[in-house]
Design an enzyme around this catalytic site. Structure first.
Site, short mmCIF file in Angstrom:
data_model
loop_
_atom_site.label_atom_id
_atom_site.label_comp_id
_atom_site.label_asym_id
_atom_site.label_seq_id
_atom_site.Cartn_x
_atom_site.Cartn_y
_atom_site.Cartn_z
N ASP A 1 -2.79 2.35 2.99
CA ASP A 1 -2.54 2.78 1.63
C ASP A 1 -1.06 2.65 1.28
OD1 ASP A 1 -2.58 3.98 -0.83
OD2 ASP A 1 -3.24 5.94 -0.13
N ASP B 1 -0.78 -1.07 -6.37
CA ASP B 1 -1.32 -0.07 -5.45
C ASP B 1 -2.50 -0.67 -4.70
OD1 ASP B 1 -1.86 2.41 -4.27
OD2 ASP B 1 -3.21 3.00 -5.89
#
Ligand SMILES: *[C@@H]1O[C@H](CO)[C@@H](O)[C@H](O)[C@H]1NC(C)=O
Ligand SMILES: *[C@@H]1O[C@H](CO)[C@@H](O)[C@H](O)[C@H]1NC(C)=O
Length: 467
Positions: free
Chosen positions: A157, A346
């Site tokens: 992430d 992201d």
């Protein structure tokens, strides 16, 4: 005789040349039209819109030895560690995606100086919106931790910093007491003080051991001790004393996943901790369902990545989105629409979010280009959906995001989010508040090698990079 033969063979060759020329000319003109069309249209097989149910990737992962194979958490290639019982349906994926986006937005608007201390007994009451919601559109890599090495599947992430793994009792978890290279971090050490910027919560202290806690925006949480451990990156590199969270308890969307690998920008992220070797250079290719991608450190796989500047921002990787191209049309959207709110990239947000005005311009241009296809009901946050059940192939306008520094054309796999062929939706959504940041989501990054050259201040895109 010889002359006749050569004459006839000359005629034959002339005829042949002429035929070739005529054919070529005809074919050329035809190809020319086709090329002109395909310059701004994708021709997509409708059957390709549905996710693959078989794992079909090649065994070649990446040239770089400091690389991991990447698979989608809920896709067919995640067989070994699949937690099907927890596999969300498509609407849930979108709802959880929105909770991640909400938490990113609130992270940008949060006021500083109000973070709270971690207390184990209180972990369920850690303030939400501190970390980023995990979402479910996550990609996983299997990393080796400890001595002897234990393989653990981790979500990676770019929107999180602290890496943590499940250390609670259980077969799939990491047991620090069985690893000769594990060390607890003391509450008094400088490392412990970095926990605040990596998690949004100040560290706690269990006798003398530093404690961390993260509660994600969707209600998931993890807490435990902060430790140092040996981490293997691919087959190439071993790092001693990588600081991570040894989770004593976690609840939420993690399923059987062993934890999370934080690739953010704060001091405790894996990127910062491996800076001396990799110079904060990493890249990934996020695969479509049924295929494999990679997460690679220290070098990009492709030589042809197109770079655009990375803007400075302490929490996320930011880019300057400046426009949108649909087909061959650059949409007229005032520059201030993008510049006022800003844009990040992201790995954990599924659907790209645009400023309200930018999204409505995209939707109008797309709807116009798709006007011959029947519409379908909206799907959660996706409002532009089609019923392709009567078609074998469809023609779809190409979409490019235009950044200061260059255009990134979205791979055809990143245009639609399909809930069966009778409800296929444009995989973009608008923010409700014009001040909220835009997010370049993972569906639209699919099949690109995305190269983060953090020290070089740039981010690159190379198409067709997954195997
Ligand atoms: C780490 O610290 C915790 C809390 O003090 C303790 O319970 C645990 O046994 C320690 N682990 C190791 C491997 O020393
Ligand atoms: C790792 O850190 C521990 C203390 O946290 C220290 O005792 C040890 O020497 C370090 N190991 C290496 C290889 O730096």
């Amino acid at each position: 005789m010889a002359t006749t033969t050569s004459m006839s063979s000359m005629y034959a060759s002339l005829l042949y040349l002429c035929l070739l020329f005529c054919l070529e000319k005809g074919a050329y003109a035809f190809e020319g039209r086709k090329i002109a069309e395909s310059n701004n249209l994708h021709t997509i097989q409708v059957s390709d819109l549905l996710p693959s149910t078989a794992c079909k990737h090649s065994t070649k992962v990446a040239e770089n030895k400091a690389a991991f194979k990447v698979v989608h958490r809920h896709g067919p290639c995640a067989q070994l560690i699949q937690d099907n019982a927890n596999a969300p349906n498509l609407e849930n994926i979108l709802v959880e995606d929105q909770s991640r986006v909400d938490s990113i937005h609130s992270k940008f608007s949060r006021t500083s100086g109000d973070s709270s201390y971690v207390k184990q007994t209180d972990a369920t009451r850690l303030p939400a919106n501190r970390g980023v919601s995990l979402g479910t559109g996550n990609y996983i890599v299997t990393v080796g931790l400890g001595t002897p090495t234990k393989d653990l599947p981790l979500i990676f992430d770019t929107g999180s910093d602290l890496t943590w793994v499940r250390c609670m009792p259980g077969v799939d978890a990491f047991d620090p007491t069985r690893s000769s290279s594990y060390h607890n971090i003391s509450c008094k050490s400088e490392i412990c003080s970095y926990v605040t910027s990596a998690t949004g919560n100040r560290p706690g202290c269990a006798s003398t051991t530093c404690e961390y806690g993260v509660r994600y925006g969707d209600g998931s949480f993890t807490y435990g001790f902060v430790g140092n451990e040996r981490l293997s990156i691919g087959s190439a590199d071993v790092f001693d004393n990588i600081t991570f969270g040894c989770s004593q308890r976690s609840e939420g969307l993690f399923g059987k996943v062993g934890g999370l690998m934080g690739l953010g920008r704060a001091k405790l992220s894996i990127i910062s901790q491996t800076d001396s070797k990799y110079k904060k250079l990493f890249s990934y290719c996020l695969p479509v369902s049924g295929k494999a991608g990679f997460l690679s450190f220290g070098a990009s796989q492709s030589k042809s990545a197109k770079f655009i500047p990375l803007s400075s921002n302490s929490d996320f990787y930011s880019l300057d989105l400046a426009g949108i191209v649909v087909g061959n049309r650059r949409l007229s959207i005032p520059a201030s629409v993008f510049s006022k709110a800003g844009t990040i990239i992201d790995s954990g947000t599924v659907i790209t979010r645009l400023q309200p005005k930018a999204y409505s311009a995209l939707r109008s241009a797309f709807t116009e280009a798709m006007s011959k296809y029947p519409k379908a009901e909206p799907l959660s946050i996706l409002d532009t959906c089609y019923d392709f059940s009567k078609y074998k192939t469809i023609e779809v306008p190409k979409i490019a995001l235009s950044f200061n520094g260059g255009d990134v054309e979205i791979d055809q796999s990143g245009i639609f989010f399909a809930n069966g062929i009778s409800q296929v939706c444009l995989a973009f959504a608008g923010n409700t508040d014009a001040r909220d940041i835009a997010i370049f989501g993972n569906m639209q990054q699919q099949n690109y090698e995305v190269v983060y050259d953090v020290n070089g201040g740039k981010i690159g895109f190379a198409p067709g990079a997954c195997s």
